[in-house]
Write an enzyme that holds these catalytic residues in place. Structure first.
Site, PDB file in Angstrom:
ATOM      1  N   GLY A   1      -1.871   7.463   1.352  1.00 29.14           N
ATOM      2  CA  GLY A   1      -0.556   6.927   1.676  1.00 29.14           C
ATOM      3  C   GLY A   1      -0.307   5.655   0.882  1.00 29.14           C
ATOM      4  O   GLY A   1      -0.773   5.534  -0.251  1.00 29.14           O
TER       5      GLY A   1
ATOM      6  N   ASP B   1     -16.884   6.244   0.660  1.00 30.25           N
ATOM      7  CA  ASP B   1     -15.779   6.134  -0.313  1.00 30.25           C
ATOM      8  C   ASP B   1     -15.849   4.750  -0.959  1.00 30.25           C
ATOM      9  O   ASP B   1     -14.848   4.089  -1.167  1.00 30.25           O
ATOM     10  CB  ASP B   1     -14.445   6.348   0.396  1.00 30.25           C
ATOM     11  CG  ASP B   1     -13.330   6.684  -0.584  1.00 30.25           C
ATOM     12  OD1 ASP B   1     -13.650   7.025  -1.751  1.00 30.25           O
ATOM     13  OD2 ASP B   1     -12.160   6.584  -0.203  1.00 30.25           O
TER      14      ASP B   1
ATOM     15  N   LYS C   1      -1.151  -0.344   6.165  1.00 28.97           N
ATOM     16  CA  LYS C   1      -1.504   0.891   5.455  1.00 28.97           C
ATOM     17  C   LYS C   1      -0.813   2.050   6.153  1.00 28.97           C
ATOM     18  O   LYS C   1      -1.152   2.418   7.264  1.00 28.97           O
ATOM     19  CB  LYS C   1      -3.024   1.045   5.490  1.00 28.97           C
ATOM     20  CG  LYS C   1      -3.550   2.331   4.910  1.00 28.97           C
ATOM     21  CD  LYS C   1      -5.055   2.236   4.811  1.00 28.97           C
ATOM     22  CE  LYS C   1      -5.687   3.599   4.636  1.00 28.97           C
ATOM     23  NZ  LYS C   1      -7.149   3.501   4.592  1.00 28.97           N
TER      24      LYS C   1
ATOM     25  N   GLY D   1      -2.306   5.664  -2.700  1.00 30.24           N
ATOM     26  CA  GLY D   1      -3.459   6.526  -2.927  1.00 30.24           C
ATOM     27  C   GLY D   1      -3.214   7.832  -2.241  1.00 30.24           C
ATOM     28  O   GLY D   1      -2.103   8.084  -1.753  1.00 30.24           O
TER      29      GLY D   1
ATOM     30  N   GLY E   1      -0.262  -1.033  -2.952  1.00 27.29           N
ATOM     31  CA  GLY E   1      -1.166   0.011  -3.411  1.00 27.29           C
ATOM     32  C   GLY E   1      -0.786   1.363  -2.859  1.00 27.29           C
ATOM     33  O   GLY E   1      -0.142   1.460  -1.816  1.00 27.29           O
TER      34      GLY E   1
END
Ligand SMILES: *[C@@H]1O[C@H](CO)[C@@H](O)[C@H](O)[C@H]1NC(C)=O
Ligand SMILES: *[C@@H]1O[C@H](CO)[C@@H](O)[C@H](O)[C@H]1NC(C)=O
Ligand SMILES: *[C@@H]1O[C@H](CO)[C@@H](O)[C@H](O)[C@H]1NC(C)=O
Ligand SMILES: *[C@@H]1O[C@H](CO)[C@@H](O)[C@H](O)[C@H]1NC(C)=O
Ligand SMILES: *[C@@H]1O[C@H](CO)[C@@H](O)[C@H](O)[C@H]1NC(C)=O
Ligand SMILES: *[C@@H]1O[C@H](CO)[C@@H](O)[C@H](O)[C@H]1NC(C)=O
Ligand SMILES: *[C@@H]1O[C@H](CO)[C@@H](O)[C@H](O)[C@H]1NC(C)=O
Ligand SMILES: *[C@@H]1O[C@H](CO)[C@@H](O)[C@H](O)[C@H]1NC(C)=O
Ligand SMILES: *[C@@H]1O[C@H](CO)[C@@H](O)[C@H](O)[C@H]1NC(C)=O
Ligand SMILES: *[C@H]1O[C@H](CO)[C@@H](O)[C@H](O)[C@H]1NC(C)=O
Length: 879
Positions: free
Chosen positions: A674, A798, A691, A671, A669
């Site tokens: 990062g 979020d 991440k 975003g 993934g």
């Protein structure tokens, strides 16, 4: 201005006259002339004319020299001062002037006729390299010894008047657009030492008696004209010659071989005379053995029509000072004799490319330790590239393209200045690992196409931060395209065509904003065509994605609007795109919104939707649920950290290894924060999600701290489990921050809700009602914990489907706390300012009696409302 300064200078003159220092009214004239000169200067960036003031006598002004007895100006020298303006005719009043040197400034306008005609004492007239316009001046002083007018914008034919200047020694008329032929009378000026007529349009032969008429010639530069006919052998008999540049003309025939008298020769350039040399078998290089100058520095013979056998022609020569030997673009055959490396020890450039050379490169090449450019390209050389190139530490350009070199590339670790590496079109094999990890980080050009290289494209390619052009096409490379390529921010051309690369286009390509040419055709690449490619359209001129396995929608913006600017042929799973492509329509046009506003409104929508549906569903299915869902401990005390205890601290290297060098295959993934990679830190342990925070975004540090802080002490089965964090520097010494989470097998909720946007594997299963309900309850439990059971309440802020992660049992975990806020105290601050001790889970919720279950469900539903209200408040307050 002149009027203002006059009275003061008059006073000065009186004072000096009284002292008997200054003698005539000519002094006044000179002073006025200099002031008039200064008045027309519009730019003086070095402020050198500041000293031209009334305090100093004009004879002491910068650049002015006066005669000792009569105090009249004899020399005005303001070379290379960056001066701009026009030239004042008053200069013609400096009647004692002998040197006028205004070379290499930015004077413009015409050269006033007064300046030329009246200065009859002038010996040096140097106005070269300015921007003077108009006709060539003609009325020169008979005493002129040096005339320099080259590099202006003057027009006309060669000024014949020059031929009457019997004292002329140096003539510079280069770059003057001179047309026509040379006046015959020029050959009577036996005093001439330097003739520089380079870069003009002169059409003429060199007179055959030039050696007799110009016996004192030291430098002859006629490069870049239209001289034709044979080279007169008398020219090569002039014993005084130091520099002979006859390049880029139309000379024909044999090069005379009577060069033994030119013992002062330093530069011989005959390059780019395309018909020089015989077209036959004769030895056109015979003249080399007559060259007898021990101080020869440049021997430039490229792009002629010289044939000959290299090892025979060079066997007798010995130029111990030779720096450049250029023989490329001829008809030279034979082998490279190893003796030349001993006889030419000072070589910095050896260019023998585009000939018919055979054999291999002798190991002795390692002796040329000053070598900066080695061009042996486009010959028929073979064998291994000698390991002794390791010795060539100064090498900037290694050009071996188009030969038959084979086996692996030798060690290049000493070539720390290398900027261009040209090895394309050989028979080289082996991997690129060593080459890429050892070669200079200064590399600008890497041409490795059309060989048999194997293995992957090493991630170290990212070390070449200045790389402009890389071509590895038509090799046997495989594996993923390294994401590190995104660090090569200057990349303009990239060809990976004709290999076996697989995986998707790395997300880091979005940073290649200067990319003009991208060829990924004929590989096994897959995944979607990334949307960012159309953002590169301002630079991208050529995009070839054909014959891969790309799938999904073809973008329609930027470059993708023009069907001739890109190719997607032979990708059977693509859809959409502009009409001309005639592709099938895509099943779903859903767009991903990355826009911030969209994100907020999106997660408001999600929140509202969730509240409504949960309330309704919860009420309806409450009874059913009491049977279906057994109460669980909200806090999972069994889930200890033991599994991951051994990597409390994890290094960049370990993460690098765990994710195969952050390979795109492991990318799960991306975003604004990062990228997230899947990885295995220790063989045999469960996979983790790494991440990696995008350090370009200056908010990243804040967000990293917020997330660390938020996740530091929370422990809940419905919150994403952080294993550890890594804040360090990468191999380049750049800040590197990463968070390591438990890997969630079932991905995020977004992919389940909109399976078309995912990689397809989620399509087989879908979310039934009870699963959806369980997920909602999981989220609600997480929020309840964050809002009510932490000592300092946390608002996630979020919450959106892509931040809800599902484990192998489809249990939902809330993740991504990068925007989390603490409610206590100063609610504008992120958690970083709160002390850690105030922040720990408060109590435990253990077993809940069935009777309170309804109450609990409503309590949980209420959490969405709390979240929504708190969060919109925080957003509105602009925090
Ligand atoms: C004139 O120039 C000289 C040398 O640059 C400097 O020392 C002097 O101060 C200047 N005088 C005035 C009045 O500007
Ligand atoms: C010409 O002048 C510029 C400054 O205006 C200077 O940088 C350059 O070195 C000069 N060139 C020569 C050949 O003197
Ligand atoms: C100097 O030259 C200028 C222009 O050529 C002229 O106008 C002037 O009268 C001359 N004489 C003096 C004494 O300045
Ligand atoms: C001519 O001027 C340019 C610009 O100032 C400078 O770069 C160059 O070196 C000069 N050439 C010569 C021969 O003076
Ligand atoms: C050359 O200069 C002299 C002296 O100023 C002048 O008498 C003569 O007329 C000039 N000739 C030309 C052709 O300009
Ligand atoms: C070259 O110079 C020598 C004398 O040094 C002379 O004998 C010979 O004729 C000259 N050759 C030419 C072509 O001028
Ligand atoms: C080369 O120059 C040397 C002197 O430096 C001289 O003795 C010798 O005769 C010359 N050889 C030829 C072939 O001209
Ligand atoms: C490497 O260069 C040194 C001089 O810098 C020289 O002495 C040595 O022989 C060279 N080695 C090879 C293998 O050519
Ligand atoms: C490289 O090519 C040579 C022949 O040129 C061959 O002997 C060698 O086995 C090849 N090596 C690899 C790793 O393919
Ligand atoms: C300048 O020099 C001359 C001698 O060449 C002298 O006669 C005259 O007095 C001086 N002029 C002034 C104004 O001082």
């Amino acid at each position: 201005m002149i009027l203002i300064t006059l009275p003061i200078s008059t006073k000065y003159y009186r004072a000096n006259a009284a002292a008997g220092l200054i003698s005539s009214h000519g002094n006044q004239t000179d002073h006025l002339a200099l002031l008039a000169f200064k008045a027309q200067i519009t730019q003086d960036p070095l402020h050198l004319l500041d000293s031209w003031n009334t305090t100093l006598h004009f004879c002491q002004w910068h650049g002015v020299t006066c005669g000792r007895r009569h105090q009249r100006v004899v020399k005005l020298d303001l070379e290379s001062h960056g001066l701009a303006g026009s030239l004042s005719p008053y200069i013609g009043n400096l009647s004692f002037l002998r040197f006028l040197v205004l070379e290499n400034n930015s004077f413009h306008g015409e050269i006033p006729s007064e300046v030329v005609g009246r200065l009859f004492r002038l010996r040096v007239f140097a106005l070269g390299n300015n921007s003077f316009t108009g006709e060539f001046p003609t009325n020169f002083s008979r005493n002129l010894e040096i005339l320099s007018l080259g590099g202006n914008k003057l027009s006309g034919t060669f000024p014949k008047e020059i031929c009457s200047l019997q004292k002329l020694r140096k003539l510079f008329l280069w770059g003057s657009n001179l047309t026509g032929s040379l006046p015959y009378a020029l050959g009577n000026l036996s005093s001439l030492q330097v003739i520089d007529l380079a870069i003009n349009q002169i059409v003429d032969r060199l007179p055959s008696d030039i050696g007799h008429t110009l016996p004192n010639l030291r430098e002859l530069l006629i490069e870049g004209n239209h001289f034709f006919g044979p080279l007169p052998s008398s020219l090569f008999n002039i014993t005084t010659l130091q520099l002979l540049d006859l390049a880029s003309n139309g000379f024909i025939g044999q090069v005379p071989d009577n060069m033994g008298n030119m013992q002062k020769l330093q530069v011989l350039s005959l390059s780019d005379n395309r018909q020089l040399g015989s077209s036959g078998h004769a030895d056109d290089l015979k003249f080399l053995s007559s060259l007898n100058s021990t101080i020869l520095r440049y021997l430039l013979l490229s792009d002629c029509h010289l044939s000959g056998i290299l090892h025979k022609s060079l066997s007798n020569i010995s130029f111990t000072r030779l720096e450049k030997l250029l023989l490329f673009g001829n008809q030279i055959s034979g082998i490279i004799p190893s003796e030349i490396f001993i006889k030419l020890p000072k070589l910095t450039e050896l260019q023998l490319g585009d000939n018919f050379l055979t054999g291999n490169i002798p190991q002795g090449i390692g002796k040329l330790s000053n070598l900066r450019i080695l061009d042996l390209g486009n010959n028929s050389l073979s064998g291994q590239i000698p390991s002794s190139i390791h010795n060539l530490t100064q090498l900037l350009d290694l050009h071996l393209i188009g030969n038959n070199f084979e086996r692996a590339i030798p060690n290049t670790s000493n070539l720390q200045s290398l900027q261009e590496l040209g090895l394309s079109s050989n028979k080289l094999n082996g991997t690129l690992e060593q080459l890429f990890s050892q070669t200079s980080h200064e590399l600008l050009y890497a041409y490795l196409a059309d060989n048999s290289f194997t293995g992957s494209l090493p991630f170290e390619v990212g070390n070449f931060e200045n790389l402009i052009d890389m071509d590895v096409s038509n090799n046997n490379l495989e594996g993923e395209i390294p994401n590190t390529l995104g660090k090569c921010l200057n990349l303009q051309q990239l060809s990976l065509m004709g290999n076996s690369f697989r995986g998707s286009i790395p997300p880091s390509f979005s940073s290649l904003q200067g990319l003009r040419f991208l060829d990924l055709s004929l590989n096994n690449l897959s995944g979607e065509i990334p949307m960012f490619l159309h953002n590169l359209s301002s630079s991208l001129e050529y995009l070839n994605l054909s014959f891969n396995n790309f799938e999904g929608a073809v973008p329609t913006e930027g470059l993708f609007q023009n069907a001739s600017a890109f190719s997607i042929l032979g990708n059977t799973k693509l859809c959409g795109g502009i009409h001309e492509l005639q592709l099938p329509i895509c099943p779903d046009h859903k767009q991903k919104h990355t826009d911030k506003k969209h994100q907020i409104s999106l997660h408001m929508k999600v929140a509202i939707g969730v509240i409504v549906s949960t309330t309704v569903l919860a009420a309806l299915l409450l009874v059913v649920l009491c049977w279906v869902r057994r109460p669980k401990n909200v806090i999972d005390q069994t889930q200890k950290t033991s599994l991951y205890d051994h990597y409390e601290r994890v290094s960049f290297l370990e993460l690098h290894r765990a994710t195969d060098g952050f390979s795109p295959a492991n990318l799960i993934g991306t975003g604004h924060f990062g990228s997230v990679f899947k990885g295995v830190i220790l063989e045999g342990t469960e996979p983790v999600a790494v991440k990696v925070l995008n350090m370009i975004n200056h908010n990243t540090s804040k967000s990293f701290m917020a997330e660390c802080e938020a996740l530091r002490n929370v422990r809940h089965r419905n919150l994403i489990k952080i294993i550890t964090a890594c804040s360090t520097v990468d191999f380049q010494g750049n800040d590197f921050k990463a968070l390591i989470f438990k890997f969630m097998t079932n991905g995020n909720l977004e992919n389940w809700l909109h399976p078309i946007a995912s990689n397809g594997s989620y399509l087989t299963e879908n979310l039934n009602l009870s699963r959806r309900l369980n997920i909602v309850i999981d989220i609600a439990s997480a929020l309840d914990y964050l809002h009510n059971h932490c000592e300092t309440p946390i608002i996630h802020c979020d919450l959106k489907p892509s931040n809800i992660l599902l484990d192998e049992d489809m249990v939902a975990h809330v993740g991504d706390f990068g925007l989390a806020k603490f409610l206590q105290g100063n609610s504008n601050d992120s958690g970083t300012t709160n002390s850690t001790s105030s922040f720990s889970p408060r109590g435990t919720i253990g077993y809940i009696p069935p009777g309170r279950y309804i109450q609990l469900i409503f309590h949980l539903c209420f959490q969405f409302l709390t979240y929504f209200l708190n969060c919109s408040q925080i957003i509105n307050s602009g925090a």
